[in-house]
Enzyme design. Structure first.
Site, PDB file in Angstrom:
ATOM      1  CB  CYS A  90     -19.808 -31.505 -24.091  1.00  0.00           C
ATOM      2  SG  CYS A  90     -21.543 -31.640 -23.630  1.00  0.00           S
ATOM      3  CE  LYS A 148      18.602 -30.371 -20.931  1.00  0.00           C
ATOM      4  NZ  LYS A 148      18.677 -29.846 -22.263  1.00  0.00           N
ATOM      5  CB  ALA A 175      -0.925  -0.007   1.212  1.00  0.00           C
ATOM      6  CE  LYS A 224      20.745 -25.801 -20.218  1.00  0.00           C
ATOM      7  NZ  LYS A 224      19.393 -25.534 -20.697  1.00  0.00           N
ATOM      8  CG  LEU A 244      25.349 -23.662 -22.492  1.00  0.00           C
ATOM      9  CD1 LEU A 244      24.779 -23.696 -21.085  1.00  0.00           C
ATOM     10  CD2 LEU A 244      26.806 -23.220 -22.460  1.00  0.00           C
TER      11      LEU A 244
HETATM   12  S1  IVH Z   1      25.244 -19.492 -20.231  1.00  0.00           S
HETATM   13  C1  IVH Z   1      27.755 -19.086 -23.863  1.00  0.00           C
HETATM   14  N1  IVH Z   1      24.035 -19.798 -17.903  1.00  0.00           N
HETATM   15  O1  IVH Z   1      20.578 -22.597 -21.369  1.00  0.00           O
HETATM   16  C2  IVH Z   1      26.893 -19.038 -22.667  1.00  0.00           C
HETATM   17  N2  IVH Z   1      22.843 -20.368 -19.884  1.00  0.00           N
HETATM   18  O2  IVH Z   1      21.253 -24.686 -23.339  1.00  0.00           O
HETATM   19  C3  IVH Z   1      25.578 -19.648 -22.888  1.00  0.00           C
HETATM   20  N3  IVH Z   1      20.544 -21.122 -19.489  1.00  0.00           N
HETATM   21  O3  IVH Z   1      20.574 -20.569 -24.243  1.00  0.00           O
HETATM   22  C4  IVH Z   1      24.588 -19.456 -21.845  1.00  0.00           C
HETATM   23  N4  IVH Z   1      20.590 -20.939 -17.307  1.00  0.00           N
HETATM   24  O4  IVH Z   1      18.938 -19.976 -22.318  1.00  0.00           O
HETATM   25  C5  IVH Z   1      23.939 -19.918 -19.252  1.00  0.00           C
HETATM   26  N5  IVH Z   1      23.079 -20.002 -15.804  1.00  0.00           N
HETATM   27  C6  IVH Z   1      22.994 -20.112 -17.132  1.00  0.00           C
HETATM   28  C7  IVH Z   1      21.810 -20.572 -17.759  1.00  0.00           C
HETATM   29  C8  IVH Z   1      21.776 -20.685 -19.147  1.00  0.00           C
HETATM   30  C9  IVH Z   1      19.858 -21.259 -18.355  1.00  0.00           C
HETATM   31  C10 IVH Z   1      20.011 -21.437 -20.838  1.00  0.00           C
HETATM   32  C11 IVH Z   1      20.226 -20.353 -21.864  1.00  0.00           C
HETATM   33  C12 IVH Z   1      20.986 -21.024 -22.978  1.00  0.00           C
HETATM   34  C13 IVH Z   1      20.628 -22.461 -22.766  1.00  0.00           C
HETATM   35  C14 IVH Z   1      21.686 -23.370 -23.369  1.00  0.00           C
END
Ligand code: IVH
Length: 671
Positions: free
Chosen positions: A432, A319, A35, A116, A84
């Site tokens: 429906c 991953k 607020a 990530k 990556l």
């Molecule tokens: S670094 C050259 N750091 O993952 C550096 N990417 O699979 C490239 N992503 O396109 C990115 N968290 O969208 C980086 N902590 C992080 C990340 C990250 C998510 C994503 C990003 C990138 C994708 C690659």
């Protein structure tokens, strides 16, 4: 007060608001109440309205300064935005380390470990400390300019104080790259709303993020509460800190939101520990992650290592295994939801995924079934996201997993009520059409009773189930026929609760017309549209008898909504329902918002990017003055209002000799 002192006061207020935005959206640690924050913001808005000459684009009031556009402009990246390479096991990770050590000639490399984040990467370009541009990744070298949408994200600073940047070691011209994402809570809420409105729901927050970043209407992006985490800092397309860890600290110090769950690991064993610890903890995060990014910390070694085709050698994404498994589809059954949508659900041989037994998975709609090529009897891969319902991802076929043979077909009649099932041309969903389908009924009553609609407290799921199962309530109008005696026959219902519920129901009759319109549950008619309809027509009868063309004259009502309204009132059951609600004494009339007459009888077409108003604002302005806005230019068009980058509509206007005016002229006409 002098101009200079006003300006000083306004700038002071802006600084204060920026500080509180930072505390709230970046640190998640507000110092003042919502607020009090609103009060500051309103004060700034008031002062800026009095002194429009001092409004700057980086003022906190200017986040949603956008206008609806017809498309996005391409923008080139300062240096390629790379993706990556992935690793899926400890072994693959160790292989990566070996390569990195060999190529750099270094044996004791340190690694920055970051979550990530599962969103969409974005580049933010700052000039002189101000946000100039937001660009999507695109193909890596050219993306789309989504600046207007990016500006609506509150954790993204529109401007940064020079001293703060300097102290953090960042020049005034720089670029930040990072991840835009939608927090799970916002994702759930938005999907719930979409479901209520009969729109298809998004499968995961990432899809929602991508759709939101590329919204043509920035006010929609603004409503969606997106978040942004920074993880990369550049100047002229190059990193300039000697370590990634230092760049992250600098971004944090400058005022960006940087994910706190990061760690500088001394060796791969520490990296592996970090990965394992987050595998379990990730469920508790308020957003989704799909792995851990590992980066060689020293930028000197990064340079040494360089890039392969499209990914850096100095970083890798570990991953996490998707939470999924392979099982057999024993049957596919349509399930009727509360909007009447029939969702094909795969009945599976149960398998454990991420700690729970999964026996059902959604196939969404016929388009998805066709795309996957799924048949009954197939073996399929099933995946379960953080909080989303399990879904079938693909068909598995090998000698142990033979194909099924039986095709699934949508029934022509609803499995719950036998009503007709239709698929509207151009839509993926089957529905429906029987308004009295019991599956719809419970949903319809819960919607009707909810807080933003008729606000009938105490009418929750348990009570609604009892009322419908016993046949006491067959449509929402029956609520008004309930008596104390009939309620007392229900389970867990005493005198006092019965009286309370009846009191709540009686009170709801006093609520204004727009609530009743919203309560009818007409497809695509949400709270806002209901409000505009009420203001435009002033009574439910007028809406009921309006043609599609007349309905389209209402603010924000297009052909799709208009048609849905006409269709609703064309149905005999629905008309009877409206009659019953009238007899029950609900509010059927309201205050018609009187329109001006300045533009009466005049038809306008809007085109190009307007600088001072959003499309909706301009439309509303014209309509409030009695004019009409149409989507295409014809001989009947009186004026074409052209902004910058106006395209074919402008050509057409010139061809037909229609007057072309700009925004200022429009304001003049409106008065
Ligand atoms: S670094 C050259 N750091 O993952 C550096 N990417 O699979 C490239 N992503 O396109 C990115 N968290 O969208 C980086 N902590 C992080 C990340 C990250 C998510 C994503 C990003 C990138 C994708 C690659």
């Amino acid at each position: 007060m002098s101009g200079a002192s006003n300006q000083k006061k306004i700038e002071g207020l802006r600084e204060k608001i920026r500080h509180h935005e930072y505390r709230y959206y970046v640190l998640d640690d507000p110092e003042i109440s919502d607020a009090d924050f609103d009060k500051l913001m309103n004060e700034l808005k008031r002062m800026e309205a009095e002194h429009p000459e001092v409004v700057t684009p980086d003022s906190p009031t200017q986040r949603v300064g956008g206008k609806a556009r017809e498309g996005f402009v391409k923008a080139k990246h300062s240096s390629p935005m790379l993706s990556l390479d992935n690793a899926y096991s400890e072994e693959e990770l160790r292989d990566w380390e070996r390569r990195v050590q060999e190529l750099s000639g270094q044996s004791d490399l340190e690694y920055m470990c970051e979550l990530k984040l599962d969103g969409m990467s974005l580049a933010l370009v700052y000039g002189d400390g101000r946000l100039e541009r937001g660009i999507t990744r695109g193909d890596g070298s050219v993306g789309e300019d989504v600046t207007l949408n990016v500006r609506t994200v509150r954790s993204i600073p529109l401007s940064l104080a020079k001293e703060k940047l300097k102290k953090a070691g960042i020049p005034a011209d720089f670029e930040v790259r990072g991840e835009m994402l939608m927090p799970l809570a916002a994702f759930r809420k938005l999907n719930e709303e979409r479901e209520k409105q009969g729109l298809t729901v998004f499968a995961n927050p990432r899809n929602f993020t991508a759709g939101t970043v590329r919204q043509l209407e920035p006010s929609i992006t603004a409503q969606r509460r997106m978040d942004f985490f920074a993880y990369f800092l550049l100047k002229d397309g190059q990193t300039f800190f000697d370590r990634q860890s230092k760049a992250m600290d600098a971004l944090e110090a400058a005022g960006f939101k940087v994910n706190p769950n990061r760690r500088l690991a001394k060796n791969l064993d520490e990296v592996w520990k970090f990965i394992q610890s987050w595998e379990a903890k990730r469920e508790a995060l308020p957003y989704e992650i799909d792995g851990i990014v590992i980066k060689v910390d020293r930028t000197a070694w990064q340079r040494e290592l360089g890039f392969t085709g499209k990914a850096p050698r100095w970083a890798i994404a570990y991953k996490y295994a998707a939470r999924g498994g392979v099982t057999k589809i024993e049957n596919i059954e349509p399930q009727v939801g509360r909007t009447g949508k029939l969702t094909p659900v795969a009945r599976l041989i149960p398998i454990p995924i991420g700690g729970t037994m999964v026996a059902n998975a959604t196939l969404h709609n016929m388009d998805v079934i066709e795309r996957l090529g799924v048949k009954i009897g197939d073996w399929v891969e099933v995946e379960r996201g953080g909080d989303v319902i399990p879904k079938v991802v693909k068909v598995v076929e090998d000698k142990d997993h033979p194909r099924g043979h039986k095709n699934f077909e949508m029934p022509e009649h609803c499995p719950v009520c036998g009503g007709n099932v239709v698929r509207t041309a151009g839509e993926a969903d089957h529905r429906c059409v029987n308004a009295n389908c019991p599956a719809k009924l419970q949903g319809a009553i819960l919607h009707f009773a909810s807080r933003h609609v008729m606000n009938i407290d105490g009418l929750g799921e348990a009570l609604v189930n009892q009322l419908t199962e016993r046949g006491l309530v067959k449509n929402v109008a029956d609520l008004y026929k309930l008596t104390k005696e009939s309620l007392l026959e229900l389970e867990r219902m005493g005198e006092k609760s019965a009286e309370n519920v009846l009191g709540e129901i009686a009170d709801s009759k006093k609520l204004p017309l727009e609530r009743v319109i919203y309560g009818l549950g007409i497809r695509f008619v949400g709270e806002r549209t209901a409000q505009f309809l009420a203001e435009h027509f002033g009574s439910l009868d007028a809406i009921m008898h309006a043609s599609a063309e007349e309905l389209e004259e209402v603010n924000e009502v297009g052909p799709r909504i208009a048609e849905s309204i006409v269709e609703f009132f064309a149905d005999e059951h629905n008309r009877r329902l409206v009659d019953d609600l009238r007899k029950a004494g609900l509010t059927f009339t309201g205050q018609k918002k009187e329109k001006g007459t300045k533009l009466a009888g005049k038809t306008f077409v809007l085109t190009g990017t307007l600088a001072r108003h959003t499309r909706d604002e301009a439309k509303k302005m014209i309509e409030d003055a009695g004019g009409r806005v149409s989507g295409s230019v014809s001989k009947k068009t009186d004026y074409v209002v052209a902004g910058s980058d106006a395209g074919s509509k402008l050509d057409k206007a010139r061809e037909l000799g229609v007057s072309v005016i700009d925004e200022e002229k429009l304001e003049e006409l409106v008065g």
